[in-house]
Write an enzyme that holds these catalytic residues in place. Structure first.
Site, short mmCIF file in Angstrom:
data_model
loop_
_atom_site.label_atom_id
_atom_site.label_comp_id
_atom_site.label_asym_id
_atom_site.label_seq_id
_atom_site.Cartn_x
_atom_site.Cartn_y
_atom_site.Cartn_z
N GLY A 13 0.58 -1.39 0.23
CA GLY A 13 0.16 0.01 0.60
C GLY A 13 0.73 1.36 0.03
N LYS A 31 8.68 9.84 -7.78
CA LYS A 31 9.15 8.49 -7.91
C LYS A 31 10.24 8.12 -8.46
CE LYS A 31 7.59 3.98 -7.35
NZ LYS A 31 7.23 2.67 -7.15
#
Length: 206
Positions: A13, A31
């Protein structure tokens, strides 16, 4: 504030929690290493569910696998010095997999965390094996002298899991994100209110 979101494993998650943090606290999202581009990247998913600003990945790799292997398949090699933080005052940086995932050339995800010098939020899923994986993750981070803000649990709330992690890991469990019975959506994430403990850890005034 800029923080690094890591996990105890893959599929615990991290991206959901990252989107939730961006949505509630006004963070941008970055990211650095994306392994797997279909059906969508994590940056694309966060953009849809949080509506926040996202920065391009430093590395985009096609294969949904460990970054070192995904890069190897493309004849590439990842280098820490290529990864630079965006010029953002409020930023969530999400890792790939757990802290010991190989990036290549002898480097692990934990080396990237140390390189970027950000405090860490650890995401763990409330499922069997979480205690072992979480305590090992915390131990690895502390052995490297990396600051840990706390743990966020994702999944059906479990007081035993939260209490054990706090006691044995000597770390605050700052938030529990419950299973979203109606499915994951921007509105469903917005309904999960941040705790006072998490706000305090992030330096957010009540």
């Amino acid at each position: 504030m800029r923080i690094f979101v890591t996990g105890t494993d893959t599929d615990v998650g991290k991206t959901l929690v990252s989107a939730w943090l961006c949505q509630h606290f006004g963070f941008d999202y970055f990211k650095p290493v994306q392994a797997g581009l279909l059906p969508m990247t994590d940056s694309e998913w966060v953009k849809i569910h949080a509506g926040c600003h996202t920065y391009p990945e430093t590395y985009r790799l096609c294969e949904p696998a460990s970054p070192h292997y995904a890069a190897q398949l493309e004849g590439r090699q990842l280098a820490l010095e290529d990864i630079r933080l965006p010029d953002a005052q409020r930023l969530v940086v999400e890792g790939a997999g757990g802290v010991m995932v190989p990036l290549g050339a002898g480097c692990l995800m934990i080396d990237l965390i140390a390189w970027l010098g950000l405090p860490v939020l650890v995401v763990a899923a409330t499922r069997l094996g979480t205690l072992n994986h979480t305590l090992l993750t915390l131990q690895a981070l502390r052995l490297r002298g990396i600051a840990v803000l706390g743990v966020i649990l994702n999944g059906p709330p479990c007081d035993m899991t939260a209490g054990t992690i706090a006691d044995y890991g000597s770390v605050p469990v700052l938030q529990q994100i419950p299973a979203l019975s109606a499915g994951v959506s921007a509105s469903a994430l917005m309904q999960v209110a941040p705790t006072a403990a998490l706000k305090h850890a992030l330096g957010v005034k009540e």
